[in-house]
Write a protein that holds these residues in place. Sequence first.
Motif, PDB file in Angstrom:
ATOM      1  N   GLY A 275     -71.588  53.215  -2.463  1.00 58.42           N
ATOM      2  CA  GLY A 275     -70.544  53.549  -3.077  1.00 58.42           C
ATOM      3  C   GLY A 275     -70.607  55.125  -2.740  1.00 58.42           C
ATOM      4  N   PRO A 276     -69.497  55.831  -2.598  1.00 56.46           N
ATOM      5  CA  PRO A 276     -69.196  57.240  -2.184  1.00 56.46           C
ATOM      6  C   PRO A 276     -70.257  58.078  -2.774  1.00 56.46           C
ATOM      7  CG  PRO A 276     -67.634  56.883  -4.259  1.00 56.46           C
ATOM      8  CD  PRO A 276     -68.104  55.406  -3.339  1.00 56.46           C
ATOM      9  N   SER A 277     -70.482  59.572  -2.024  1.00 52.79           N
ATOM     10  CA  SER A 277     -71.193  60.706  -2.890  1.00 52.79           C
ATOM     11  C   SER A 277     -70.437  61.362  -3.763  1.00 52.79           C
ATOM     12  CB  SER A 277     -71.902  61.223  -2.005  1.00 52.79           C
ATOM     13  OG  SER A 277     -70.568  61.877  -0.449  1.00 52.79           O
ATOM     14  N   VAL A 278     -71.037  62.365  -3.831  1.00 56.17           N
ATOM     15  CA  VAL A 278     -70.658  62.953  -5.900  1.00 56.17           C
ATOM     16  C   VAL A 278     -71.517  64.472  -5.459  1.00 56.17           C
ATOM     17  CG1 VAL A 278     -71.302  61.732  -7.475  1.00 56.17           C
ATOM     18  CG2 VAL A 278     -69.246  63.667  -7.318  1.00 56.17           C
ATOM     19  N   LEU A 279     -71.056  65.458  -5.564  1.00 52.26           N
ATOM     20  CA  LEU A 279     -71.544  66.569  -6.242  1.00 52.26           C
ATOM     21  C   LEU A 279     -70.871  66.967  -7.686  1.00 52.26           C
ATOM     22  CD1 LEU A 279     -73.052  70.041  -4.032  1.00 52.26           C
ATOM     23  CD2 LEU A 279     -71.134  69.963  -6.483  1.00 52.26           C
ATOM     24  N   LEU A 280     -72.203  66.835  -8.993  1.00 49.80           N
ATOM     25  CA  LEU A 280     -71.795  67.325  -9.936  1.00 49.80           C
ATOM     26  C   LEU A 280     -71.680  69.106 -10.598  1.00 49.80           C
ATOM     27  CD1 LEU A 280     -72.686  64.631 -12.161  1.00 49.80           C
ATOM     28  CD2 LEU A 280     -70.201  65.330 -10.875  1.00 49.80           C
ATOM     29  N   GLY A 281     -71.170  69.653 -10.434  1.00 47.89           N
ATOM     30  CA  GLY A 281     -70.949  71.350 -10.532  1.00 47.89           C
ATOM     31  C   GLY A 281     -71.171  71.694 -11.571  1.00 47.89           C
ATOM     32  N   GLY A 282     -72.160  71.608 -12.003  1.00 52.07           N
ATOM     33  CA  GLY A 282     -72.783  72.245 -13.125  1.00 52.07           C
ATOM     34  C   GLY A 282     -73.028  71.391 -14.201  1.00 52.07           C
TER      35      GLY A 282
END
Length: 238
Positions: free
Chosen positions: A72-79
Amino acid sequence: MLHDESPTVLDRREGVAGELVLRRRGGGGGPGAYEIIANGCFLMDTSDGRSERLLVDAALEALAGRGRGGGGPSVLLGGLGVGFSLARAAATGWGRIAVVEREAAVVGWHREGPLGAYSAGALDDPRVTLVVDDLLAHLRGPGAPYDALCLDIDNGPDWTVTENNGSLYSPSGLDACRNRLAPGGVLAVWSAQPSAAFEDALRSAGFEGVRTLEIPVARGVPDVVHLAHRADNRTTDH
């Protein structure tokens, strides 16, 4: 109505960028809601969460068919906020998930406080890495690129919680976002109101496919998610 009842302050702390307050509103005859107040400004609460879920869902959908692999794709959650976005990311098709939250108080309200019910244990998911740092500093630092950046640290690009947050939406801040994305990656930014100026800023920063998704609310203008792509300049073997 829920918001006509006086809130109860559960915790008050001095944070990196000023005072943070966790409040409980309502609950006498209904579920009530928890609120995060930053420097006297309402930031978010647990009363809905549709637009926060849309933030991660829309980014994942925008990556469909782009050949992401490896779980699966990678994600950064900001907050980290009240946890809706993280819980949604952990429950859907993402692979590597990083959560960047600069305020230790917010992390504590999830680890030992009532907000843990809304992040639903996702901080303990093996795919999830919690980074306690300033978002822009993390974006500009070393590390692998992300397939998506889902940012929800303000009431929107035109309504920042602290003055310093404005640098994220500046040309240099948007450059940092674009540079930390993989080719074809998606930037998704939550806002309490539409912003034509921010759409123009995204285009000026070199993003493609700029568009805005709206979520109607009970009163006032709709919540929105601004979406944009980094150009997919990868070479294709024939």
